[in-house]
Motif scaffolding. Structure first.
Motif, PDB file in Angstrom:
ATOM      1  N   ALA A   1      41.671  47.194 -30.899  1.00  0.00           N
ATOM      2  CA  ALA A   1      42.121  48.304 -31.739  1.00  0.00           C
ATOM      3  C   ALA A   1      43.439  48.851 -31.195  1.00  0.00           C
ATOM      4  O   ALA A   1      44.371  49.147 -31.960  1.00  0.00           O
ATOM      5  N   ALA A   2      43.519  48.943 -29.869  1.00  0.00           N
ATOM      6  CA  ALA A   2      44.736  49.473 -29.249  1.00  0.00           C
ATOM      7  C   ALA A   2      45.923  48.569 -29.575  1.00  0.00           C
ATOM      8  O   ALA A   2      47.024  49.042 -29.854  1.00  0.00           O
ATOM      9  N   ARG A   3      45.677  47.250 -29.565  1.00  0.00           N
ATOM     10  CA  ARG A   3      46.758  46.320 -29.877  1.00  0.00           C
ATOM     11  C   ARG A   3      47.241  46.528 -31.312  1.00  0.00           C
ATOM     12  O   ARG A   3      48.429  46.523 -31.607  1.00  0.00           O
ATOM     13  N   LEU A   4      46.286  46.749 -32.225  1.00  0.00           N
ATOM     14  CA  LEU A   4      46.651  46.995 -33.626  1.00  0.00           C
ATOM     15  C   LEU A   4      47.453  48.296 -33.755  1.00  0.00           C
ATOM     16  O   LEU A   4      48.227  48.472 -34.686  1.00  0.00           O
ATOM     17  N   LEU A   5      47.232  49.209 -32.816  1.00  0.00           N
ATOM     18  CA  LEU A   5      47.973  50.476 -32.836  1.00  0.00           C
ATOM     19  C   LEU A   5      49.231  50.395 -31.957  1.00  0.00           C
ATOM     20  O   LEU A   5      49.838  51.418 -31.628  1.00  0.00           O
ATOM     21  N   SER A   6      49.581  49.159 -31.574  1.00  0.00           N
ATOM     22  CA  SER A   6      50.775  48.899 -30.749  1.00  0.00           C
ATOM     23  C   SER A   6      50.749  49.597 -29.400  1.00  0.00           C
ATOM     24  O   SER A   6      51.780  50.015 -28.881  1.00  0.00           O
ATOM     25  N   LEU A   7      49.557  49.746 -28.819  1.00  0.00           N
ATOM     26  CA  LEU A   7      49.446  50.378 -27.506  1.00  0.00           C
ATOM     27  C   LEU A   7      49.409  49.285 -26.442  1.00  0.00           C
ATOM     28  O   LEU A   7      48.940  48.181 -26.707  1.00  0.00           O
ATOM     29  N   PRO A   8      49.888  49.574 -25.234  1.00  0.00           N
ATOM     30  CA  PRO A   8      49.891  48.536 -24.186  1.00  0.00           C
ATOM     31  C   PRO A   8      48.499  48.196 -23.655  1.00  0.00           C
ATOM     32  O   PRO A   8      47.546  48.951 -23.866  1.00  0.00           O
TER      33      PRO A   8
END
Ligand code: KG4
Ligand code: ZN
Length: 358
Positions: free
Chosen positions: A182-189
């Motif tokens: 989910a974090a990747r989809l939100l462009s988070l590291p």
């Protein structure tokens, strides 16, 4: 039965943390007690961040490089003389990452005439609450235990410290993996879990009513991949469409600031936490559990801890979780698991087993 104090040296390299610890263990299986004397951790996160996840060969190389350094910084010659055992993680985990830990433990064991004991990483998580709760061991059984990490989401029923059975587990992604994706989809590291939690702090958890997968089913299994797909479609702005097409849309959008990112993160986090808490509550009720034990990297999530604590208190059960330093991968928990399994007479080959089960 009272047993003498034992000093255990432990080594953990199953993923992206190189870890070495020295733990004083006592009390036997009746009432195991642990005093963490030294706890060294070297995190490889910075090395894997540019790849968006753990790269097994980089993990192996860094463990090979850092383990001797960390070991000599953490364990003295006097410690080696007093220790009775070396416990080392043999699985589950990334096999290339496990190899350097096992090889190093075997070498140090030979050089210092110390037995080396192959230990289960998941048992380490399970027993991590004992590292900081010396008195909470009494009157906790039967107990429901949730292990929520990057690779596993397992619900257990314990009748005793080494007497447990699996009630359920995830059918697809682990809870930590769901946070990371989910974090990747939100462009988070990478690693996404803590980053998503940070972003969620300023968000509204009721902004999107994400599904709570399997919450109404009678079993104790979990599923998080549908939740991730819902998130993907939400970000794309549609609830229909093709997965690849949607992935492409995300890649295009990732460069621009996503509107309501904090609200989306908070809603997603709440959906994961609700799914976990609901099954824990159901299990406590069904089995009359006297405690709820939480462990694994996701136990570092503040919302999960507070919701599970509420769930336990509502059912008049104790809530037991490790202190912060022992949520994510560490070697102190491997010493605790090594002590308990060794007393139980368990024997494991000193060979990496990426899929080792509990
Ligand atoms: O137990 P762990 O350190 O390693 C495994 O055995 O997998 O767990 C790592 C997982 C990662 O997926 C990470 O994103 C997640 O735990 N995690 C969190 C938080 N801190 C770590 N997930 C949600 N909220 C957090 N604060
Ligand atoms: Zn772990």
């Amino acid at each position: 039965m009272k047993t003498a104090k034992e000093l255990i040296i432990s080594i953990e390299t199953s993923c992206d943390e190189t870890a070495v610890a020295l733990v004083e263990c006592s009390g036997g299986l009746e009432s195991p007690k642990f005093k963490v004397l030294k706890n060294g951790v070297f995190s490889q996160i910075a090395m894997h961040r540019e790849f968006g996840g753990v790269v097994p060969n980089i993990a192996k190389r860094e463990h090979e490089k850092m383990l001797p350094v960390l070991f000599s910084e953490t364990i003295s010659d006097a410690d080696l003389k007093k220790a009775s055992l070396i416990a080392v993680t043999v699985g589950p985990g990334l096999e290339p990452a496990l190899w350097p830990g096992i090889e190093f433990a075997v070498r140090i064991g030979k050089e210092n005439k110390l037995p080396v004991f192959g230990t289960n990483h998941l048992k380490g998580h399970l027993y991590s609450f004992l590292l900081s709760n010396p008195r909470s061991f009494k009157n906790i059984f039967p107990s429901v235990a949730l292990i929520a990490s990057g690779g596993h989401t397992i619900l257990l029923l314990l009748k005793g410290i080494e007497d447990f059975r699996k009630l359920g587990e995830t059918r697809d992604d682990a809870a930590g993996e769901a946070f990371d994706k989910a974090a990747r989809l939100l462009s988070l590291p990478y690693p996404g879990g803590p980053e998503l939690e940070k972003l969620a702090t300023s968000g509204d958890p009721s902004f999107i009513d994400f599904p709570r997968p399997m919450i109404h089913q009678k079993n104790y299994d979990f599923s998080f991949s549908g939740l991730k797909t819902s998130l993907l479609y939400h970000i794309k702005g549609t609830h229909k469409g093709d997965w690849k097409e949607a992935n492409h849309a995300i890649a295009v959008r990732a460069s621009s600031d996503m509107p309501h990112a904090a609200d989306i993160a908070a809603s997603f986090q709440k959906a994961v936490v609700d799914s976990l808490a609901s099954k824990c509550g159901k299990a406590i009720r069904e089995f009359g559990a006297k405690s709820l034990i939480l462990s694994g990297g996701v136990a570092a999530n503040t919302l999960l801890r507070s919701e599970l604590e509420k769930t336990a208190l509502k059912e008049k059960a104790k809530f037991l979780a490790p202190e912060w330093a022992f949520n994510t991968d560490n070697a102190a928990m491997i010493a605790a698991a090594g002590y308990i399994e060794h007393l139980k007479g368990k024997k494991r080959a000193l060979k990496a087993n990426g899929n080792l089960s509990l």
